[in-house]
Design a protein around this motif. Structure first.
Motif, mmCIF file in Angstrom:
data_model
loop_
_atom_site.group_PDB
_atom_site.id
_atom_site.type_symbol
_atom_site.label_atom_id
_atom_site.label_comp_id
_atom_site.label_asym_id
_atom_site.label_seq_id
_atom_site.Cartn_x
_atom_site.Cartn_y
_atom_site.Cartn_z
ATOM 1 N N LEU A 49 45.706 36.103 5.951
ATOM 2 C CA LEU A 49 46.790 37.032 6.304
ATOM 3 C C LEU A 49 46.327 38.478 6.136
ATOM 4 C CD1 LEU A 49 49.905 35.314 4.648
ATOM 5 C CD2 LEU A 49 49.049 35.057 6.975
ATOM 6 N N CYS A 53 46.666 39.616 9.733
ATOM 7 C CA CYS A 53 48.106 39.707 10.008
ATOM 8 C C CYS A 53 48.837 40.881 9.353
ATOM 9 C CB CYS A 53 48.807 38.408 9.565
ATOM 10 S SG CYS A 53 48.066 36.899 10.216
ATOM 11 N N HIS A 57 52.317 43.006 9.735
ATOM 12 C CA HIS A 57 53.366 42.217 9.075
ATOM 13 C C HIS A 57 53.150 42.217 7.564
ATOM 14 C CE1 HIS A 57 54.746 40.886 12.977
ATOM 15 N NE2 HIS A 57 53.537 40.437 13.273
ATOM 16 N N ALA A 99 55.359 31.375 13.218
ATOM 17 C CA ALA A 99 54.060 31.978 12.901
ATOM 18 C C ALA A 99 52.936 31.039 13.316
ATOM 19 C CB ALA A 99 53.972 32.295 11.410
ATOM 20 N N PRO A 113 46.971 36.859 16.287
ATOM 21 C CA PRO A 113 47.061 38.294 16.572
ATOM 22 C C PRO A 113 46.849 38.557 18.068
ATOM 23 C CG PRO A 113 45.520 37.839 14.770
ATOM 24 C CD PRO A 113 45.820 36.541 15.410
#
Length: 774
Positions: A49, A53, A57, A99, A113
């Motif tokens: 993440l 990400c 986010h 997700a 992404p």
């Protein structure tokens, strides 16, 4: 239309998911086996993440897309703003987790992404996320923000190998991966290694002979104890702290005038030598002036936070630079003591770690009340060597209180220290919009990042309270960060490789159980630094041979699991120390003002404004030429060139980890630097004056420089080289070679033989092994 897009995406992704699941069952069992049995959020999912990400986010509200945070469970599990019927994560159900569907879709307009980001998840990363969701998508607080607990020692098969607790954790990891440790290094290499690590100096011949002759079971431990008592220990240990504290001998910026902060350096050396425990060592530096009944020594210690760059240029905006000074202190606290990138929240909320801009300025507020100005005076005389607040060190102080300060004359000596404004006139602190000094926003008061540890209201709301917070038993970072820094000193890299970043973008610890064990053990033994150092260097892990087999190179090329001893080039300052010490030139006096050794002409003159004491380079002479490398004067705009080539810090900012490069320029330094050539000449002259034959002279030189007895083949080659040079070298060439350096050449010596042996000694200095810790 939006809901229809989500519906279609769900259908398509569901089909893709079903197809992928079928594929997995039939063809990818081997890949599945590579995944951990239980997927950890901290060690498996969070790194994905963070890399792929959280820029969109994550914690930064200004950059957040679709109102979605994936680093916080509450946000990840709640209904999506754009589609209340959908959720980014549904525990146990990847096929319903948007997700997961977005990272597996074949539709590039929906893929996350986005292709435009140039980021892409690997199949293994996708499978990890899938398995994590299947197992309940359990979130964990970031590992570094959870107080460490002391784990039990792991069980190992090779029970006769560990020397202390460290080895159980190392060996356990090795055995899990089919690795086994190397045998212990031979005594000569082991002594050189530990001598360089504990004193920054090579062992003397007497130390080598004594250690080789001692066959007792505790011979190595006795050698370690002697090295820990050596005053050079404090000098060696101080070096990494000088990097962290950005110590230098000039103010920086264009004028780059002289400053006299070296008494603070003397104190650091003194503190390490008397084994000042880490909690007191740091507390004095952060807030010695605020301690009840503060002494002059405690006040001197606070020079730590006045080592930053200071401008003396005319025409600057004072408040802009004052804010820069406070910012520097705040960033040092974050990186050097907490091991986090707090500076990223200077202009906006941190994009990856849970630090808001407001929290940054609450931390900033602790350092914002210092009684200082942005510019105090133009460059000039002794009164500008230190900036207010300051303290003067008198001859009486040196005689009775600050006995460790090496004050060589009776001149006025002043040092910049910390000192807050009157409590009734506390300077207000504001959030600075986009970090601009002239764009104040909301007012804030002192505080600390909640994600690390809330500030205890019982603590005083000043730097002393901040120090108490730092050493609160519940603070998860302080002990971990320092034991990691020391591990880096002795093993070449930290258990956390990114020693200045324990946050989400930093590397994960290679051995988290060992890191936590060391941290808790360090705290429970009252932050005793020498004890921690001894633990590390007496471990079987540290004592291993550095020999690298092809099998181990293939299995663990970066030596992550430490199945061999550390092997790397020593720091720039210690290269010089080794040369001076082995030649007999080293001036072993401790502390005092910095010195200006040999340096190429013209470097300073073209780099700064041309004003002040440091506008031209006035080389020192006599014993000052032979001080240890750590005492070389550091002018920030033109750092010492030979040391810079060997990756020394220029001390502009806090540096917790030096680069370690390997360039042709380093070889040129060793072949041509006046200090190396002069040392070669002086050692050769001393050897020639001894009543021994050429082989014995060369053997002794080799032992002094390399730290071991040469092999027969090495002696033969070097002796043949000496005899050839002695026959063929011409007088003009010899005279030119012997003219390097200021140390006198003995008048009665055979200059041809001296030049020949000088070349042999220089060759030994240029062996890779000489400046490598093996």
């Amino acid at each position: 239309m939006l809901n229809r897009s989500y519906y279609l995406m769900g259908v398509l992704a569901g089909i893709f998911y079903a197809f992928q699941a079928c594929n997995t069952d039939s063809t990818s069992g081997a890949d599945e086996a590579k995944l951990p049995d239980v997927v950890s959020y901290n060690f498996d999912i969070r790194p994905i993440l963070s890399d792929k990400c959280l820029a969109c986010h994550g914690p930064d509200a200004n950059k957040r897309e679709a109102g979605l945070r994936l680093d916080v469970a509450e946000s990840a599990f709640k209904a999506l703003e754009e589609n209340p019927t959908a959720h980014a994560l549904v525990a146990g159900k990847p096929e319903l987790s948007q997700a997961f569907l977005r990272i597996t879709t074949q539709d590039t307009s929906l893929l996350m992404p986005p292709p435009s980001s140039n980021l892409k998840l690997t199949q293994r990363e996708i499978r990890l996320i899938e398995k994590w969701i299947k197992q309940g998508a359990k979130y964990e607080k970031h590992w570094a923000f959870v107080p460490p607990k002391k784990p039990a020692l792991p069980e190992v098969d090779k029970t006769d190998w560990p020397k202390n607790e460290i080895d159980y954790f190392i060996l356990h990891q090795q055995e899990q991966r089919g690795l086994s440790p190397n045998e212990e290094a031979d005594k000569e290499r082991l002594l050189k290694r530990v001598s360089l690590d504990l004193t920054g100096l090579p062992p003397t011949l007497e130390m080598m002979d004594r250690f080789l002759a001692d066959n007792s079971p505790n011979a190595y431990e006795k050698a370690v104890d002697q090295l820990l008592k050596n005053p050079a220990y404090g000098e060696k240990m101080a070096l990494h702290w000088l990097d962290l504290a950005r110590y230098a001998d000039s103010h920086g910026y264009q004028d780059d005038g002289y400053r006299t902060q070296w008494p603070w350096r003397d104190w650091v050396i003194h503190a390490f030598n008397k084994n000042m425990h880490y909690n007191d060592f740091v507390t004095w530096q952060l807030a010695g002036d605020l301690l009840p009944g503060s002494t002059k020594e405690q006040l001197l210690a606070t020079g730590f936070n006045r080592n930053h760059k200071i401008t003396e240029e005319g025409g600057v905006i004072p408040e802009e630079y004052r804010i820069m000074y406070v910012t520097d202190r705040t960033d040092l606290f974050g990186k050097g003591l907490l091991g986090v990138t707090m500076e990223c929240a200077h202009c906006h909320d941190h994009k990856y770690d849970p630090f808001s801009q407001k929290e940054y300025y609450r931390l900033f507020a602790f350092f914002n009340n210092v009684k200082e100005v942005g510019i105090e005076s133009v460059i000039g005389g002794p009164e500008t060597y230190a900036k207010k607040p300051l303290m003067e060190i008198s001859d009486d102080d040196v005689k009775n209180i600050l006995t460790f300060v090496n004050k060589p004359d009776t001149n006025r000596l002043i040092v910049s220290v910390m000192g807050d404004m009157d409590p009734d006139t506390i300077r207000k602190t504001y959030i600075l919009k986009r970090g601009n000094y002239d764009a104040p926003g909301d007012e804030v008061t002192v505080g600390t990042p909640e994600a690390i540890l809330p500030f205890n209201p019982k603590y005083p709301k000043n730097r002393l309270g901040l120090a108490q917070w730092l050493f609160d038993p519940k603070n998860p970072l302080t002990a971990r960060v320092y034991v990691n820094l020391l591990w880096q000193e002795f093993f070449g890299k930290g258990i956390v490789k990114t020693s200045g970043d324990f946050g989400m973008q930093g590397d994960l610890p290679t051995n988290p159980e060992l890191l936590d064990w060391l941290a808790v053990d360090f705290m429970s033994h009252n932050w005793d630094v020498k004890r921690l150092v001894k633990q590390m260097v007496t471990s079987a892990t540290y004592r291993q041979s550095a020999v690298l087999s092809p099998e181990k190179l293939k299995a663990d090329p970066d030596n992550i699991y430490l199945a061999r001893g550390p092997r790397y080039r020593i720091h720039a300052e210690f290269v010089k120390d080794l040369v001076l010490s082995s030649s007999g030139l080293l001036n072993r006096s401790i502390g005092g003002p910095s010195v200006k050794p040999y340096q190429p002409a013209g470097l300073w003159e073209g780099a700064t404004s041309g004003r002040g004491l440091l506008s031209t380079y006035m080389q020192d002479h006599g014993p000052k030429l032979y001080r240890r490398g750590m005492y070389t004067l550091i002018k920030r705009t033109v750092p010492p060139p030979s040391m810079a080539i060997f990756d020394a810090s220029n001390r502009d900012l806090c540096e917790v980890k030096r680069l370690r490069t390997n360039t042709p320029l380093q070889a040129l330094v060793m072949m041509n630097d006046p200090t190396v050539l002069e040392a070669s000449r002086v050692l050769a002259a001393r050897l020639l004056q001894e009543k021994t034959d050429a082989r014995d002279k060369i053997t002794k030189a080799f032992r002094l420089i390399v730290g071991r007895k040469p092999r027969e083949k090495e002696v033969e080659m070097l002796t043949a080289y000496y005899e050839k040079e002695a026959r063929e070298i011409k007088k003009p060439v010899a005279d030119k070679a012997l003219a390097v350096g200021e140390y006198p050449v003995p008048e009665t010596i055979d200059r041809t033989k001296l030049a020949a042996l000088m070349r042999v000694v220089s060759t030994i200095y240029n062996l890779e092994e000489t400046i490598t810790k093996t």
